[in-house]
Design a protein around this motif. Structure first.
Motif, PDB file in Angstrom:
ATOM      1  N   HIS A  75       0.400  -1.518   0.167  1.00 17.61           N
ATOM      2  CA  HIS A  75       0.106  -0.331  -0.234  1.00 17.61           C
ATOM      3  C   HIS A  75       1.270   1.861   0.016  1.00 17.61           C
ATOM      4  O   HIS A  75       0.623   2.208  -0.922  1.00 17.61           O
ATOM      5  N   ARG A  76       1.474   1.050   0.504  1.00 17.85           N
ATOM      6  CA  ARG A  76       2.700   2.556   1.010  1.00 17.85           C
ATOM      7  C   ARG A  76       3.357   2.186  -0.685  1.00 17.85           C
ATOM      8  O   ARG A  76       3.740   3.554  -0.548  1.00 17.85           O
ATOM      9  N   ALA A  77       3.481   1.446  -1.325  1.00 15.01           N
ATOM     10  CA  ALA A  77       4.227   1.847  -2.132  1.00 15.01           C
ATOM     11  C   ALA A  77       3.577   1.796  -3.532  1.00 15.01           C
ATOM     12  O   ALA A  77       4.098   2.252  -4.517  1.00 15.01           O
ATOM     13  N   GLY A  78       2.212   2.240  -3.408  1.00 17.28           N
ATOM     14  CA  GLY A  78       1.073   3.116  -4.490  1.00 17.28           C
ATOM     15  C   GLY A  78       0.515   1.040  -5.509  1.00 17.28           C
ATOM     16  O   GLY A  78      -0.428   1.543  -6.321  1.00 17.28           O
ATOM     17  N   ALA A  79       1.012   0.562  -4.914  1.00 13.65           N
ATOM     18  CA  ALA A  79      -0.145  -0.867  -5.171  1.00 13.65           C
ATOM     19  C   ALA A  79      -1.370  -1.386  -5.090  1.00 13.65           C
ATOM     20  O   ALA A  79      -1.955  -0.518  -4.085  1.00 13.65           O
ATOM     21  N   ALA A 277      10.537  -6.669 -12.076  1.00 12.95           N
ATOM     22  CA  ALA A 277      10.753  -6.121 -11.413  1.00 12.95           C
ATOM     23  C   ALA A 277      11.107  -7.749 -10.357  1.00 12.95           C
ATOM     24  O   ALA A 277      10.435  -8.701 -11.018  1.00 12.95           O
ATOM     25  N   GLN A 278      11.525  -7.947  -9.412  1.00 18.52           N
ATOM     26  CA  GLN A 278      12.372  -9.192  -7.996  1.00 18.52           C
ATOM     27  C   GLN A 278      12.589  -8.868  -6.920  1.00 18.52           C
ATOM     28  O   GLN A 278      12.778  -7.581  -6.603  1.00 18.52           O
ATOM     29  N   CYS A 279      11.926  -9.468  -6.092  1.00 15.44           N
ATOM     30  CA  CYS A 279      12.192  -9.682  -4.724  1.00 15.44           C
ATOM     31  C   CYS A 279      13.625  -9.144  -4.081  1.00 15.44           C
ATOM     32  O   CYS A 279      14.510  -9.977  -5.350  1.00 15.44           O
ATOM     33  N   ALA A 280      13.832  -9.564  -2.940  1.00 16.32           N
ATOM     34  CA  ALA A 280      15.196 -10.371  -2.274  1.00 16.32           C
ATOM     35  C   ALA A 280      15.541 -11.310  -2.621  1.00 16.32           C
ATOM     36  O   ALA A 280      15.038 -12.451  -2.924  1.00 16.32           O
ATOM     37  N   ALA A 281      16.790 -11.273  -2.705  1.00 20.48           N
ATOM     38  CA  ALA A 281      17.353 -12.664  -3.231  1.00 20.48           C
ATOM     39  C   ALA A 281      18.176 -13.424  -1.928  1.00 20.48           C
ATOM     40  O   ALA A 281      19.345 -14.082  -2.127  1.00 20.48           O
ATOM     41  N   SER A 286       9.276 -10.269   0.974  1.00 21.49           N
ATOM     42  CA  SER A 286      10.029  -8.725   1.038  1.00 21.49           C
ATOM     43  C   SER A 286       9.297  -8.663  -0.626  1.00 21.49           C
ATOM     44  O   SER A 286       7.852  -9.880  -0.443  1.00 21.49           O
ATOM     45  N   ILE A 287       8.297  -7.417  -1.064  1.00 22.23           N
ATOM     46  CA  ILE A 287       7.820  -7.227  -2.135  1.00 22.23           C
ATOM     47  C   ILE A 287       8.591  -6.958  -3.083  1.00 22.23           C
ATOM     48  O   ILE A 287       9.823  -6.327  -2.920  1.00 22.23           O
ATOM     49  N   SER A 288       7.699  -6.854  -4.246  1.00 19.36           N
ATOM     50  CA  SER A 288       8.797  -6.009  -5.082  1.00 19.36           C
ATOM     51  C   SER A 288       6.956  -5.388  -6.182  1.00 19.36           C
ATOM     52  O   SER A 288       6.541  -6.209  -6.390  1.00 19.36           O
ATOM     53  N   VAL A 289       7.459  -4.066  -6.611  1.00 17.13           N
ATOM     54  CA  VAL A 289       6.152  -3.756  -7.221  1.00 17.13           C
ATOM     55  C   VAL A 289       6.522  -3.005  -9.006  1.00 17.13           C
ATOM     56  O   VAL A 289       8.035  -2.856  -8.911  1.00 17.13           O
ATOM     57  N   THR A 290       5.541  -3.212  -9.568  1.00 13.21           N
ATOM     58  CA  THR A 290       6.374  -2.439 -10.798  1.00 13.21           C
ATOM     59  C   THR A 290       4.237  -1.872 -11.551  1.00 13.21           C
ATOM     60  O   THR A 290       3.866  -2.767 -11.364  1.00 13.21           O
ATOM     61  N   ASP A 291       4.465  -1.072 -12.631  1.00  9.76           N
ATOM     62  CA  ASP A 291       3.271  -0.909 -13.190  1.00  9.76           C
ATOM     63  C   ASP A 291       2.986  -1.512 -14.385  1.00  9.76           C
ATOM     64  O   ASP A 291       4.123  -1.657 -15.434  1.00  9.76           O
TER      65      ASP A 291
END
Length: 309
Positions: A75-79, A277-281, A286-291
């Motif tokens: 939510h904070r990342a705008g998803a 986009a990719q999460c932590a490896a 974690s999350i990862s976000v893209t449009d």
């Protein structure tokens, strides 16, 4: 030159269909309303801890707490949509569930599952989805009336906090079909702000016919959730995800559990077959976000349909 060629083809096609002159057809296509063919939505993919014992009330509660923390991050990342792995609430271990286990794998005893705690955590997650106005897609076991085995499912919770649809895994592994779950037969799609999503689960990335089926159903993005306990299994799933995205010219979100991320983290593949986009490896949640951007006028999908036909 390519853009001009595409424009001319569209103009000629419209003129032939409507009987308009070339100039009139060109004027119509160049109207601002034609730009509405492009849609975009911000998608978050999550990798979560692997909880394997559905008898453990405290673990189920910890799982729910973790899911909701990642929802807050999204939510904070705008998803507007967040996608979780298979069994995000709990991925029951086949040996812990076996009536004759843990040494021997046999029919699962689903009476061992703490269903009441699961329902409580799902209710709290739905409430947060409503509060955040966040579409939430998460993996969970779906209880059926005994003696029927449950489904291995993806719940689709809307930004109003309601369950709008459910996808049940179709192509079950040998252990799942023999001892654990009931299969389903149907694909599932749903739409969020004009973007159409499809759903896949478990080992279904191994079956390209499921992904071409979603292309025929006009999916813009397929949400594929798997477990991801063993890092060595990750490269094959990831390669298939990138391949499905490229061959079908749509987005694919790949959600797996954190232990697998040290090999390949969860991520979102774009239609060009690359990770957007990719999460932590590092094995962490974690999350990862893209449009996710959809161009309805892109010619690649119609061309490929014609070739396949």
């Amino acid at each position: 030159m390519i853009q001009n060629g595409n424009l001319k083809r569209r103009v000629r096609a419209r003129a032939a269909k409507t009987g308009e002159s070339y100039t009139a057809a060109l004027h119509h296509i160049r109207q601002p309303s034609a730009k509405l063919a492009i849609h975009s939505i911000r998608l978050a993919v999550a990798q979560t801890s692997l909880f394997k014992d559905p008898r453990d009330k405290f673990a189920l509660r910890a799982s729910g707490t973790e899911l909701r923390a990642l929802m807050m991050d999204a939510h904070r990342a705008g998803a507007r949509v967040i996608h979780f792995p298979e069994g995000a609430t709990c991925s029951p271990n086949k040996r812990l569930m076996s009536e004759s286990g843990p040494k021997e794998i046999g029919p699962s005893d689903w009476g061992r599952y703490d269903w009441a705690t699961l329902r409580s955590e799902l209710a709290a997650t739905s409430e947060l989805a409503k509060k955040l106005k966040l579409w939430t897609v998460l993996g969970s076991v779906h209880q059926l009336t005994p003696p029927h085995r449950p489904h291995n499912s993806l719940y689709v919770i809307s930004d109003c906090g309601t369950l709008v649809t459910r996808y049940d895994e179709r192509m079950l592994s040998n252990t799942k079909i023999s001892f654990m779950y009931s299969p389903e037969k149907l694909p599932v799609t749903f739409e969020v702000y004009g973007v159409r999503f499809g759903c896949a689960l478990g080992m279904e990335s191994h079956y390209p016919e499921l992904f071409t089926e979603y292309e025929r159903l006009e999916a813009d993005c397929v949400l594929f959730s798997t477990t991801g306990e063993i890092p060595s299994a990750a490269p094959a799933f990831a390669a298939e995800v990138l391949g499905h995205a490229a061959t079908n010219m749509y987005w694919v979100s790949y959600a797996a559990h954190a232990p697998q991320s040290v090999a390949i983290p969860a991520g979102i593949a774009s239609p060009d077959g690359r990770w957007a986009a990719q999460c932590a490896a590092d094995g962490s949640t974690s999350i990862s976000v893209t449009d996710v951007t959809i161009d309805r006028e892109h010619p690649a999908r119609p061309w490929r349909r014609s070739a396949r036909a």
